[in-house]
Each structure stands twice: as C-alpha cells, then as structure tokens.
Design a protein around this motif. Structure first.
Motif, mmCIF file in Angstrom:
data_model
loop_
_atom_site.group_PDB
_atom_site.id
_atom_site.type_symbol
_atom_site.label_atom_id
_atom_site.label_comp_id
_atom_site.label_asym_id
_atom_site.label_seq_id
_atom_site.Cartn_x
_atom_site.Cartn_y
_atom_site.Cartn_z
ATOM 1 N N GLY A 123 0.802 -1.213 0.000
ATOM 2 C CA GLY A 123 0.000 0.000 0.000
ATOM 3 C C GLY A 123 0.837 1.266 0.000
ATOM 4 N N ASN A 124 1.884 1.319 0.850
ATOM 5 C CA ASN A 124 2.709 2.527 0.890
ATOM 6 C C ASN A 124 3.687 2.600 -0.280
ATOM 7 N N VAL A 125 3.913 1.508 -0.971
ATOM 8 C CA VAL A 125 4.807 1.500 -2.137
ATOM 9 C C VAL A 125 4.086 2.065 -3.357
ATOM 10 N N ILE A 126 2.844 1.617 -3.588
ATOM 11 C CA ILE A 126 2.105 2.130 -4.740
ATOM 12 C C ILE A 126 1.450 3.478 -4.438
ATOM 13 N N ASN A 127 1.273 3.783 -3.138
ATOM 14 C CA ASN A 127 0.872 5.110 -2.667
ATOM 15 C C ASN A 127 -0.406 5.647 -3.323
ATOM 16 N N VAL A 128 -1.442 4.819 -3.374
ATOM 17 C CA VAL A 128 -2.739 5.264 -3.883
ATOM 18 C C VAL A 128 -3.445 6.093 -2.808
ATOM 19 N N ASP A 129 -3.537 5.534 -1.613
ATOM 20 C CA ASP A 129 -4.194 6.167 -0.472
ATOM 21 C C ASP A 129 -3.655 5.462 0.768
ATOM 22 N N GLU A 130 -3.446 6.181 1.868
ATOM 23 C CA GLU A 130 -2.906 5.540 3.064
ATOM 24 C C GLU A 130 -3.873 4.537 3.680
ATOM 25 N N ASN A 131 -5.141 4.601 3.304
ATOM 26 C CA ASN A 131 -6.145 3.658 3.797
ATOM 27 C C ASN A 131 -6.270 2.410 2.926
ATOM 28 N N PHE A 132 -5.524 2.334 1.857
ATOM 29 C CA PHE A 132 -5.620 1.250 0.866
ATOM 30 C C PHE A 132 -4.346 0.406 0.894
ATOM 31 N N ASP A 133 -4.514 -0.907 0.870
ATOM 32 C CA ASP A 133 -3.372 -1.824 0.852
ATOM 33 C C ASP A 133 -3.594 -2.894 -0.208
ATOM 34 N N VAL A 134 -2.535 -3.234 -0.907
ATOM 35 C CA VAL A 134 -2.492 -4.351 -1.848
ATOM 36 C C VAL A 134 -1.490 -5.332 -1.273
ATOM 37 N N TYR A 135 -1.861 -6.598 -1.143
ATOM 38 C CA TYR A 135 -0.947 -7.556 -0.520
ATOM 39 C C TYR A 135 -0.915 -8.887 -1.277
ATOM 40 N N PRO A 136 0.034 -9.033 -2.191
ATOM 41 C CA PRO A 136 0.251 -10.344 -2.804
ATOM 42 C C PRO A 136 1.041 -11.220 -1.830
ATOM 43 N N GLY A 137 0.897 -12.528 -1.975
ATOM 44 C CA GLY A 137 1.640 -13.401 -1.076
ATOM 45 C C GLY A 137 1.567 -14.861 -1.441
ATOM 46 N N LEU A 138 2.213 -15.662 -0.605
ATOM 47 C CA LEU A 138 2.276 -17.109 -0.768
ATOM 48 C C LEU A 138 1.676 -17.783 0.450
ATOM 49 N N SER A 139 1.146 -18.990 0.255
ATOM 50 C CA SER A 139 0.573 -19.737 1.369
ATOM 51 C C SER A 139 0.923 -21.219 1.251
ATOM 52 N N LEU A 140 1.080 -21.834 2.398
ATOM 53 C CA LEU A 140 1.373 -23.257 2.502
ATOM 54 C C LEU A 140 0.306 -23.859 3.401
ATOM 55 N N GLY A 141 -0.545 -24.720 2.817
ATOM 56 C CA GLY A 141 -1.686 -25.219 3.559
ATOM 57 C C GLY A 141 -1.792 -26.721 3.617
ATOM 58 N N LEU A 142 -2.907 -27.177 4.154
ATOM 59 C CA LEU A 142 -3.173 -28.608 4.262
ATOM 60 C C LEU A 142 -3.418 -29.255 2.904
ATOM 61 N N LYS A 143 -3.871 -28.476 1.929
ATOM 62 C CA LYS A 143 -4.252 -29.021 0.630
ATOM 63 C C LYS A 143 -3.237 -28.739 -0.479
ATOM 64 N N ASN A 144 -2.498 -27.591 -0.388
ATOM 65 C CA ASN A 144 -1.618 -27.204 -1.485
ATOM 66 C C ASN A 144 -0.676 -26.079 -1.089
ATOM 67 N N PHE A 145 0.198 -25.749 -2.009
ATOM 68 C CA PHE A 145 1.042 -24.551 -1.939
ATOM 69 C C PHE A 145 0.433 -23.579 -2.936
ATOM 70 N N GLY A 146 0.171 -22.348 -2.519
ATOM 71 C CA GLY A 146 -0.518 -21.431 -3.423
ATOM 72 C C GLY A 146 -0.154 -19.991 -3.186
ATOM 73 N N GLY A 147 -0.914 -19.138 -3.840
ATOM 74 C CA GLY A 147 -0.690 -17.711 -3.728
ATOM 75 C C GLY A 147 -2.000 -16.968 -3.559
ATOM 76 N N HIS A 148 -1.874 -15.733 -3.100
ATOM 77 C CA HIS A 148 -3.053 -14.895 -2.946
ATOM 78 C C HIS A 148 -2.731 -13.464 -3.359
ATOM 79 N N LEU A 149 -3.771 -12.756 -3.733
ATOM 80 C CA LEU A 149 -3.684 -11.335 -4.030
ATOM 81 C C LEU A 149 -4.871 -10.686 -3.340
ATOM 82 N N GLY A 150 -4.566 -9.793 -2.394
ATOM 83 C CA GLY A 150 -5.625 -9.169 -1.617
ATOM 84 C C GLY A 150 -5.610 -7.662 -1.722
ATOM 85 N N LEU A 151 -6.778 -7.089 -1.514
ATOM 86 C CA LEU A 151 -6.960 -5.643 -1.463
ATOM 87 C C LEU A 151 -7.773 -5.346 -0.219
#
Length: 164
Positions: free
Chosen positions: A90-118
C-alpha cells in the motif's frame, strides 16, 4: 434540524478519521468474510502480523458450509488451514494511506498457493477486503475426487477487516 446537523457532522468525522491500511512491524489484521468457489461456499478467516515495514506473516482458514449435495465431503474435505506470507504494498504504490495491496504465498493442508488481496480502511479499526487465491502445486498429483477439488481451485473471498 439540530439533530440532523449533529448526525451529518458525526458521519463526516468518521470518514475523516486517520486510518492506515498497514503500519508495518507489529501491525495486527483480522479478517472475516465469505468464500466462493466451484461447488461450495463458506467462511474465510485470516490473521496477519507485521514483521517488517512491508512484510506480514499469518494464518488463513476456510470452512465450506455449503457444498453441492452430489459431493460426499466430510469435515476434512470442507476445511483448509494455511500459513501465509504477504508483501503489503500500500505505501509502495501510494494510492491512499487507507488502501493496501498484498500479494503473497501460502502453505496449507491441501496445497502450496498464492493470494492477491486488497483492503481499504474507513476508520482506524474497520475496513473491507477482497482476496483471490490460487493453488500453484497440489499435494495429490493423481486425479482429484470432487471432494479433493474443493480447496484445490481458484477462490474469491470478501468481507470485513479489523485492526486489532
């Protein structure tokens, strides 16, 4: 008339409260929302803890409440728990201080995956979020049964986000 003016001022003051989507180290976010995927819908819960200026780690869990009747899904098929790592940009793309974009990785019971959140915060404690999840590598490389496919597919979640 006086009550209406007080109400308008109160509502406007809530809008202008200084809220920040991600503050960095020691930030705590809790999210709860609805999860949608093929053949099922359920509840999604996430917790993220800031370990750096733009990095968080956490846990995510989804439980499917409604599954197509033709799929014989037991408790183990309906639930997924994942450890996750996110880059909060959020602070890198600097759209608004109340806005966050968070890509990431996850390791779970079913798979290894990724997420993209706003997420967007309306106040210092409350906001909304939306998240897309996709598996990168499934633990079972054989042909999956319909019940095994439940958490091994693209999913969409949205709901409420809280600073704790």
């Amino acid at each position: 008339m006086k009550k209406n003016i007080v109400l308008v001022v109160a509502l406007l003051s809530v809008v202008f409260v200084n809220a920040q989507a991600f503050i960095g180290n020691t930030d705590n976010k809790f999210q709860v929302g609805a999860n949608f995927q093929d053949n099922g819908t359920g509840i999604n819960v996430t917790y993220d803890y800031g370990i750096g200026e733009n990095i968080s780690i956490g846990l995510a869990s989804t439980y499917l409440l409604s599954v197509e009747e033709a799929i014989d899904a037991d408790f183990g098929d309906r639930i997924d728990v994942r450890a996750r790592f996110s880059a909060n940009l959020g602070n890198v793309i600097n759209v608004d201080e109340n806005f966050d974009v968070y890509p990431g990785l996850s390791l779970g019971l079913k798979n290894f995956g990724g997420h993209l959140g706003l997420r967007y915060f309306f106040s210092s404690g409350f906001g909304i979020y939306s998240e897309l999840n996709a598996p990168f590598a499934k633990y079972n490389s054989d042909t999956l049964t319909p019940a095994e496919k439940l958490h091994n597919q693209f999913t969409v979640s949205f709901g409420a986000s809280f600073n704790i």
